[in-house]
Design a protein around this motif. Structure first.
Motif, PDB file in Angstrom:
ATOM      1  N   ARG A   1      58.202 -44.643  51.254  1.00 28.73           N
ATOM      2  CA  ARG A   1      58.388 -44.473  52.475  1.00 28.73           C
ATOM      3  C   ARG A   1      59.888 -44.588  52.747  1.00 28.73           C
ATOM      4  NH1 ARG A   1      54.197 -48.399  54.987  1.00 28.73           N
ATOM      5  NH2 ARG A   1      55.188 -48.056  57.019  1.00 28.73           N
ATOM      6  N   LEU A   2      60.368 -45.437  51.969  1.00 34.77           N
ATOM      7  CA  LEU A   2      62.167 -45.506  52.058  1.00 34.77           C
ATOM      8  C   LEU A   2      62.738 -44.531  51.205  1.00 34.77           C
ATOM      9  CD1 LEU A   2      62.285 -49.566  51.777  1.00 34.77           C
ATOM     10  CD2 LEU A   2      62.562 -48.357  53.826  1.00 34.77           C
ATOM     11  N   GLY A   3      62.095 -43.492  50.777  1.00 32.37           N
ATOM     12  CA  GLY A   3      62.922 -42.634  50.241  1.00 32.37           C
ATOM     13  C   GLY A   3      63.146 -42.994  48.635  1.00 32.37           C
ATOM     14  N   ARG A   4      62.915 -44.028  48.193  1.00 31.40           N
ATOM     15  CA  ARG A   4      63.368 -44.606  46.762  1.00 31.40           C
ATOM     16  C   ARG A   4      62.354 -44.181  45.800  1.00 31.40           C
ATOM     17  NH1 ARG A   4      64.759 -50.719  48.429  1.00 31.40           N
ATOM     18  NH2 ARG A   4      64.800 -51.024  46.049  1.00 31.40           N
ATOM     19  N   THR A   5      62.277 -42.727  45.335  1.00 31.42           N
ATOM     20  CA  THR A   5      61.107 -42.213  44.946  1.00 31.42           C
ATOM     21  C   THR A   5      60.980 -42.797  43.551  1.00 31.42           C
ATOM     22  OG1 THR A   5      62.321 -40.362  44.432  1.00 31.42           O
ATOM     23  CG2 THR A   5      61.156 -40.061  46.372  1.00 31.42           C
ATOM     24  N   GLU A   6      62.137 -42.675  42.676  1.00 29.30           N
ATOM     25  CA  GLU A   6      62.037 -43.027  41.270  1.00 29.30           C
ATOM     26  C   GLU A   6      61.510 -44.500  41.278  1.00 29.30           C
ATOM     27  OE1 GLU A   6      61.920 -42.762  37.590  1.00 29.30           O
ATOM     28  OE2 GLU A   6      62.255 -41.132  38.761  1.00 29.30           O
ATOM     29  N   GLU A   7      61.832 -45.216  41.889  1.00 31.75           N
ATOM     30  CA  GLU A   7      61.531 -46.748  41.875  1.00 31.75           C
ATOM     31  C   GLU A   7      59.968 -46.902  42.377  1.00 31.75           C
ATOM     32  OE1 GLU A   7      64.341 -49.795  43.530  1.00 31.75           O
ATOM     33  OE2 GLU A   7      65.041 -47.984  44.398  1.00 31.75           O
ATOM     34  N   ALA A   8      59.618 -46.076  43.307  1.00 30.28           N
ATOM     35  CA  ALA A   8      58.136 -46.027  43.542  1.00 30.28           C
ATOM     36  C   ALA A   8      57.314 -45.507  42.517  1.00 30.28           C
ATOM     37  CB  ALA A   8      58.162 -44.841  44.935  1.00 30.28           C
ATOM     38  N   ARG A   9      57.852 -44.339  41.780  1.00 30.31           N
ATOM     39  CA  ARG A   9      57.061 -43.708  40.720  1.00 30.31           C
ATOM     40  C   ARG A   9      56.869 -44.816  39.545  1.00 30.31           C
ATOM     41  NH1 ARG A   9      57.726 -41.585  35.615  1.00 30.31           N
ATOM     42  NH2 ARG A   9      59.606 -42.200  35.337  1.00 30.31           N
ATOM     43  N   GLU A  10      57.796 -45.744  39.276  1.00 27.68           N
ATOM     44  CA  GLU A  10      57.645 -46.681  38.260  1.00 27.68           C
ATOM     45  C   GLU A  10      56.609 -47.724  38.850  1.00 27.68           C
ATOM     46  OE1 GLU A  10      61.572 -48.316  37.645  1.00 27.68           O
ATOM     47  OE2 GLU A  10      62.458 -46.622  36.674  1.00 27.68           O
TER      48      GLU A  10
END
Length: 417
Positions: A381-390
């Protein structure tokens, strides 16, 4: 599991026995003071019914027939013991009553008292959580060993061993067949409610296996909660648990998609929520409030949170505040994680992420898949997609349920795409 109507005497025996089993065991346990022996005598009554009913016909009150037969055998067993006189004095029966037990229960309230004693005995804290759960489902849910094993995805021999050991432990520890009073009752009631809630949760979000939902377990737990609320009408936490389960069960139809995949709360079609169960939940919660004499307990607070979700517009600020009260009442990292989710919905993911990060060192959450799952959602939701994927990948690796694992992997793919 609700018994289905069955045709013929044999089918009638099976159906009635499933329905009446807890009350028969409870009535006999009051006489023999041993739940293991009580269960055996209840099974003897079943055998007698299988022999007699096809020939004599199904009695007008089959439940009373089973209870009277089991009681008669219990009294005969006590009489054969050397300690018969002492046992007879304890249960307040004279020789005439022992010789000819009544065909009907003398007082329905006595049966309810016996059932309440059985609840507290099966959930005695001297037993492990696994043993309490298995014994409760066996004695109060009327489930067979095979059904319990299937429900929890463990070998049947493991369940059978747990039940046998539980009965032996109760006998060896000389656990009284009684409803405790005062502080002991409050402490033991928490154990009873926790066991019922554990059974429901295993059906509501299975920890392992291929199916995310096991509705039959939810039904068993909800039925036990309703019975307990009828037996203990002045206990707010009992009504609180019942309300919580009613609210949670109302969402069952909307919690899975066409192929059995999990559907998260935010994505559920609320038109599929069961309005009757929501009304029942609200009624139970109102009863809890009516009989309360102090601050709300943990199950009342959780029911109040569930009630917020059941309203047309979810008040996330109120939910976050209720989780704060719950955390103060029963401190738990899982409660704090849930509070963080509510804060994220009320004030945004940036307000919740520090709360979640503060939980990363909690030993109890080290292998808890929902911690990285929640963190992945906030990062997404914060747009930190790569971290979210991990985070979603880590959550999937920790998840024990196949359906949930698939969902988390799909979320990881979407976050990375």
């Amino acid at each position: 599991m609700t018994p289905q109507p069955a045709a013929g005497p044999d089918g009638a025996v099976e159906t009635v026995f499933r329905m009446e089993f807890p009350r028969v065991v409870a009535a006999v346990a009051r006489i023999v003071r041993d739940v293991g022996i009580a269960e055996e005598l209840a099974q003897d009554a079943l055998v007698a019914a299988l022999e007699r009913w096809p020939e004599d016909g199904v009695p007008d009150n089959p439940g009373a027939w089973l209870t009277a037969t089991a009681r008669h055998r219990a009294v005969d067993l006590v009489r054969r013991r050397e300690t018969y006189a002492r046992k007879l004095a304890e249960i307040g029966r004279d020789q005439a009553t022992a010789t000819a037990p009544p065909e009907e229960p003398a007082d329905p309230d006595d049966i309810d008292d016996d059932l309440l004693r059985l609840v507290f005995t099966a959930c005695h804290p001297v037993l492990s959580a696994e043993a309490r759960t298995a014994l409760t489902l066996r004695l109060l849910g009327g489930l067979t060993t095979a059904e319990i094993a299937r429900a929890f995805l463990v070998p049947e021999a493991t369940v059978a061993q747990r039940i046998v050991r539980a009965k032996r432990t109760l006998a060896r520890k000389n656990v009284a067949f009684e409803v405790p009073h005062g502080p002991d009752r409050e402490a033991r009631l928490g154990s009873v409610l926790d066991v019922i809630y554990l059974i429901f949760n295993e059906g509501y979000a299975a920890t392992a296996g291929d199916d995310w939902l096991r509705p039959a377990l939810c039904e068993d737990a909800l039925r036990l909660a309703r019975v307990l609320s009828g037996l203990m009408p002045k206990e707010p936490e009992v009504h609180g648990l019942t309300a919580l389960l009613e609210f949670q069960a109302s969402r069952t139809a909307a919690r899975t998609g066409p192929d059995g995949e999990p559907v998260l709360l935010a994505d559920q079609n609320r038109a599929r929520w069961n309005r009757m169960l929501i009304v029942r939940g609200a009624t139970a919660l109102a009863r809890a409030d009516a009989v309360a004499s102090g601050p709300p307990g943990p199950y009342v607070l959780q029911a109040a949170i569930a009630a917020c979700h059941a309203r047309a517009k979810t008040d996330w600020h109120r939910i976050a505040a209720l989780y704060g009260l719950l955390a103060a009442r029963t401190p738990s990292p899982v409660v704090e994680l849930n509070r963080a989710v509510a804060v994220s919905m009320a004030d945004g993911p940036e307000a919740a992420l520090p709360l979640v990060d503060a939980l990363s060192t909690e030993p109890a959450l080290r292998d808890y898949h929902l911690l990285p799952s929640v963190r992945g959602d906030l990062l997404s939701r914060l747009g930190r997609t790569e971290e979210a994927r991990e985070e979603f990948i880590r959550a999937a690796d920790l998840a024990g349920n196949a359906r949930e694992r698939e969902m988390l992997r799909r979320r990881a793919e979407r976050a990375g795409g």
